[in-house]
Design an enzyme around this catalytic site. Structure first.
Site, PDB file in Angstrom:
ATOM      1  N   CYS A  50      -3.815   6.753   0.579  1.00  0.00           N
ATOM      2  CA  CYS A  50      -4.482   6.402   2.090  1.00  0.00           C
ATOM      3  C   CYS A  50      -3.555   6.800   3.018  1.00  0.00           C
ATOM      4  O   CYS A  50      -3.730   7.231   4.502  1.00  0.00           O
ATOM      5  CB  CYS A  50      -5.228   5.857   1.476  1.00  0.00           C
ATOM      6  N   TYR A  51      -2.512   5.924   3.669  1.00  0.00           N
ATOM      7  CA  TYR A  51      -1.659   5.334   4.575  1.00  0.00           C
ATOM      8  C   TYR A  51      -0.883   6.474   4.722  1.00  0.00           C
ATOM      9  O   TYR A  51      -1.389   6.972   6.035  1.00  0.00           O
ATOM     10  CB  TYR A  51      -0.659   4.216   4.553  1.00  0.00           C
TER      11      TYR A  51
END
EC number: 1.2.1.38
Lengths: 342, 342, 342, 342
Positions: free
Chosen positions: D146-147
């Site tokens: 996600c990051y």
């Protein structure tokens, strides 16, 4: 004999927090509370958490209502403090929680605030080298901005010890009370809950030159700061994530030693044990500062992170801490390092 | 000479809040802090907001570690307090923040807790008629449940003045700290933020018989309580919305008069001026209780609403308030009516 | 050929939610978007979550801008809908999300709104007996209030089955979007986060007569409602905790049977399995309604609890559901029962 | 004929989000749902927001239950995907939402994950140059972290256009769902509400090498990333504040042009108009990415900020987007750019 204190701007968040802390201060008697559009209203309707003052009525902010006090706290929009201070005279301790007297450089002031520079008062960040001496006995105090408080405390030890290159990168998250109590659509609960959002990106935030001023003083050379503030879905707190490239030869041990030394005798700054990191919840409602630092060898950067309560250490608590020094009281009088958590 | 206090269960939310308040109490010296699975850990890692105790190490909860104190606070799972209290002996003030000694009726206890009834101790809700007398000099205190504190204070004046029919309806919203610190999936931040959810619906919550006991005492007859607790997306606070059918002939004036009288001399209960209503934010971190009452003529019901901080007045603050009485100190010592807001 | 829809009041929360749902509706073409003070602005700045409409510019709300559409949604302050509807003519489907045409009793309207009664339109709560027939082919729809939607769906089965005494007690918690987008100090994020607070206590909330009207229709006799709304620290969602005394002879089985029957064929109302309770997070952004009911034998009361998204089923989703019926489309077209969680 | 999809790990947050999106995908039939400790439970109890699947029962995660599907989504702890994929055979499209096949460098994998490297699959970030070609027809997809999704999309245009020095500084705030559904004390609502807190500071977060891999590919040279993740008090969303020193001669116009070009044809990435900044609320529940970029001349840095929903574009939405490409469907099928706000 108790010191008598007035608060100009008692209906806002900064004014309310000053009152919350003054109520717990053993040497202070709370005098006039003033407001502008709220003059004539009871404090109970405006600050319902300040039960002991519920029946106090706000006076208008005039020289007459503020006269006769030993200390006057100013929680006013910027640009108004100089005139009020002049009327109060040189013997009254004036503690300005606004921006008017923080910057030394008139050009910086004019560029960021668009008005004439009012001057510079002793700067109320006692943890900075030399700051306490300037505050002792002073009758004027410029309380630092909330972000500069968090960022300066996170980074100045690295600069004072010549460990960091003079280009800092700061991303800070603030609770919404930092944006004040004036109703604006983007500050509605419906908008801020569940959302992280930046603002003032790219160097435009007015707290930027104040940070640069503080870090330059520590470094002995100019320091640029790339500052991005963000609004976080919480009422209080600032988490400042700060970093700078390490100078050649820097080691993790040297970094830790610099921070240990910088805060060794500080009553409000707590350098956390290695492996633990600050959280804003831990300093909720307190004047404490949590700091941690790491050296990221792969990226070659020093990462320093601080957590404060923006309204307490970042505004009203910092104001009382400096007031204590100016009045010759113990610096910690009436101030707590205990957060309200969870 | 300072009173020496120990806290058994110092790693949880109730224990942490007792410590937060004890640190601000001028007459207390904090002695042993004990835990169970956390014994051996530093408090700084478990309660990072309690900076002055950061280096204290948790001892195991044993008779030895708790010996030698004047006061022992118990923040233990229910069922364990009786044994610990017996070991401490009759001269130590034991303040039980658990449920074990709250209920007078053994059958109620057994139905709701499924174990043998341990007995009944003086009940630590000083605002109830007769409660202070029972607490003075007592060596045992049963601290009320958080919901019963909020609900009883909202409704007992109506029952004491014979204004309400003996069938109360209560819907209360609690912050998540009321559910404790043991990790459970439904208490994760991801689950609770943005959500309101009921639990224990239909009479099953263990605090129900305690409310009924209190209201029956005020009414002089049995009172049923339909109680629905809900979990609100906030860490602290209880808002209790309580109502009961008004008895024939009741007027709004009579209702207000009863509440005014009930709380006239109470240091912690604040009956709000007409037109203003409680909010949990206003009592955040404080021992204050905000109460308001209205008579809904169309529905024929008395509506009484209270706001407390579940950890302070609802648990640890109530505990210290009763401790003060038991020790012969001023009841308000070390306790604040000032909330941390916004 | 697509149905062409306009939205009057597209800059607010109700208007934004209608647009969010219309964008997902396969049979609708979005026409004019109008505003008042925001006319001339791009929607991207006002509703940044509606990416596909970011470049659309708000027109002023005039007969000309709203002309030429098959459906017009009105998200206007109360009192303005009658005039707009008249200008649009009888052949345009006008879906009023305001209050103007909800109440049948002119005296109720005048007492709660203080102006002349505009009339009554078919009521957009399809789950009520007879409601669908009135909506089919109608050119006017009065969308129910958000609280009456939640409360009516929770309680009408008990009244339709003659299980409950005609005195209901309702405490409902709403997300802040229910209070709208106009900036007010008490709706600031700093004020609402961490706080539960009641408002409109004692029968004064304008949704009260609408609930009574709906429940009386189900019961065949007048029903009083003691209604207490509370503001919860979340952007969306209503949790309605409703109860009424059970009539003599009522059993838990009879209660469950009534609810099972009432919602057996409802596409949006989900009666939860026994032992599970609604949570607003589960219906976030969806048109679903979660309902659960219990019979508290000790208190003699039926407890019915519902959770909705106040902006979806409580406003814009309910509006589209009724529009579908009026247009002869499948009632569920473009509407989801899937919440966005966690 | 519908594509049949199974989800392994259907009880967690990633699995739940895949199901939420698959339910809205017109070309997918949902087959087996599997779990580990939750096998045998109904999905209604585990994912109460997925109403249409409430009665589905979780099967154990075995080769037998996952057999017979066209697509299998893996939402498993890292280290398990290789074995499952091998059992499924080469003709099944396996979409791994875990980390196992993201990194190309085995040494990086071993250093950050402490186990043997399983290999590398086509990387599911279609917006990267060349990524779509690698995904078309592929039977294996490694969904990005996600990051890295948020950070790569914010920074790669600056590196692809050779505008930035190869030392990036990233501070990102994530909603708590990014930390998963396994109950841990520091993720309790009581702990996270009202708090901002960093973790994995100093280069230790496992997403760091993935960001470096992506940015190096864009830059054509190694890029270091100083990455500090923080946990924000919200369930969903990532705000990534990224910056790098500008190369000599860079202008604000050149920066804007590079970003405009990079995202000109991207269906999910929205470069905001100048003067507006991303907010996580705007992309809540959607596959959209909001990006903005500025050139801070005083600090000499390019500041790029992105907002995504960590569970949608950051996990399950990205997974479906890549699946669409792999299956030859329109890339946007079943995916929305409309956020659920406020």
């Amino acid at each position: 004999m108790a010191v008598r204190a007035a608060v100009a701007g008692a209906s806002g968040y900064a004014g309310g927090e000053v009152l919350r802390l003054l109520l717990a201060h053993p040497g202070i008697e709370i005098g006039a509370l003033t407001g502008n559009t709220n003059a004539g209203e009871r404090l109970g309707a405006l600050q319902p958490h300040l039960l002991p003052l519920a029946d106090r009525v706000l006076a208008p902010t005039t020289p007459e209502t503020l006269a006769g006090h030993d200390v006057v706290f100013l929680a006013l929009p910027h640009g108004q403090s100089a005139a009020v201070a002049e009327q109060l005279g040189p013997d009254v301790l004036v503690v300005d929680m606004g921006a008017d007297f923080r910057l030394k450089d008139a050009a910086d002031w004019e560029r960021f605030y668009g008005s004439a520079h009012a001057g510079t008062w002793p700067y109320g960040l006692p943890e900075l080298p030399g700051a306490r001496a300037a505050l002792e006995g002073s009758k004027r105090i410029a309380v630092p901005g909330c972000y500069p408080t968090a960022v300066t405390l996170a980074l100045f030890p690295a600069y004072a010890a010549a460990l960091a290159e003079p280009e800092a990168v700061v991303v800070a998250a603030s609770g919404t009370s930092g944006a004040g109590k004036a109703p604006k659509a983007h500050l509605l609960g419906s908008e801020v809950m569940g959302s992280m959002a930046p603002y003032g990106v790219g160097g435009g935030h007015r707290h930027t030159p104040e940070m640069m001023q503080n870090l330059a003083a520590a470094a002995g050379e100019p320091v640029t700061v790339s500052f991005t503030p963000t609004l976080a879905p919480m009422p209080r707190g600032i988490l400042a994530t700060c970093s700078a490239k390490a100078r050649p030869g820097v080691t993790a041990e040297a970094v830790r030693a610099a921070y240990t030394k910088a805060f060794a005798d500080e009553p409000f700054v707590h350098l956390l044990p290695e492996g633990r990191w600050p959280a804003t919840a831990s300093v909720y409602g307190s004047n404490a500062v949590q700091v941690q630092v790491a050296y990221d060898e792969a990226a070659g950067r020093i990462i320093a992170i601080s957590a404060i309560d923006n309204l307490t250490k970042g505004t009203a608590g910092g104001a009382l801490q400096s007031m204590n020094i100016a009045l010759g009281l113990d610096e910690t009088t009436g101030l707590s390092t205990i957060g309200v958590a969870p």
